[in-house]
Design a protein around this motif. Structure first.
Motif, PDB file in Angstrom:
ATOM      1  N   GLY A  43     -35.958  -3.570  30.777  1.00 17.23           N
ATOM      2  CA  GLY A  43     -35.291  -2.211  30.471  1.00 17.23           C
ATOM      3  C   GLY A  43     -34.708  -1.374  31.689  1.00 17.23           C
ATOM      4  O   GLY A  43     -34.671  -2.743  32.380  1.00 17.23           O
ATOM      5  N   LYS A  44     -34.797  -0.717  31.771  1.00 15.15           N
ATOM      6  CA  LYS A  44     -34.178   0.565  32.996  1.00 15.15           C
ATOM      7  C   LYS A  44     -35.020   2.256  33.104  1.00 15.15           C
ATOM      8  O   LYS A  44     -35.016   2.541  32.029  1.00 15.15           O
ATOM      9  N   ILE A  45     -34.970   1.983  34.053  1.00 22.00           N
ATOM     10  CA  ILE A  45     -35.881   3.376  34.207  1.00 22.00           C
ATOM     11  C   ILE A  45     -35.154   4.303  35.845  1.00 22.00           C
ATOM     12  O   ILE A  45     -34.357   3.848  36.588  1.00 22.00           O
ATOM     13  N   ASN A  46     -35.745   5.733  35.322  1.00 24.04           N
ATOM     14  CA  ASN A  46     -34.800   6.192  37.021  1.00 24.04           C
ATOM     15  C   ASN A  46     -36.510   6.727  37.385  1.00 24.04           C
ATOM     16  O   ASN A  46     -37.692   7.186  37.138  1.00 24.04           O
ATOM     17  N   TYR A  47     -36.658   6.662  38.637  1.00 23.19           N
ATOM     18  CA  TYR A  47     -38.080   7.557  39.651  1.00 23.19           C
ATOM     19  C   TYR A  47     -37.148   7.538  40.604  1.00 23.19           C
ATOM     20  O   TYR A  47     -36.213   8.132  41.366  1.00 23.19           O
ATOM     21  N   PHE A  48     -38.156   9.320  40.331  1.00 22.73           N
ATOM     22  CA  PHE A  48     -37.982  10.384  41.072  1.00 22.73           C
ATOM     23  C   PHE A  48     -38.961  10.554  42.131  1.00 22.73           C
ATOM     24  O   PHE A  48     -40.015  10.155  41.879  1.00 22.73           O
TER      25      PHE A  48
END
Length: 98
Positions: free
Chosen positions: A56-61
């Motif tokens: 998958g694909k994520i945003n890490y903030f």
């Protein structure tokens, strides 16, 4: 079949699913499952942790900004750094804590 259990649990979950893959004296590995759009709210870790995107694909903030992570990307999460995660696609991640 922990990873399969996470995928199955996601079918009926409104929040990310977290299960322990393995745990020992030296640390543990967690499996995190997300459906697209799910958010793991801001939190901190008190131990050395590596985030690995398995699918998958994520945003890490974090306080340093936003990092988009794709399949097989990895990141060392600093101890006590506030951070959150948002799934841009259905995603499976490992958290390796030592």
């Amino acid at each position: 079949m922990i990873i399969q259990d996470v995928v199955k649990a996601l079918e009926n979950s409104a929040a990310p699913v977290v299960k322990v893959l393995t745990k020992g004296a030296a640390g543990k590995v967690l499996v995190l499952g997300f459906k697209k759009g799910m958010v793991l709210k801001e939190h901190q870790t008190g131990v050395n942790t590596r985030l690995v995107v398995i699918d998958g694909k994520i945003n890490y903030f974090s306080t340093k900004g936003t990092l988009t992570m794709n399949k097989f990307d990895e990141l060392d999460i600093p101890v006590n750094e506030p951070h959150s995660v948002e799934a841009l696609e259905d995603s499976i991640c490992f958290l390796i804590q030592v």
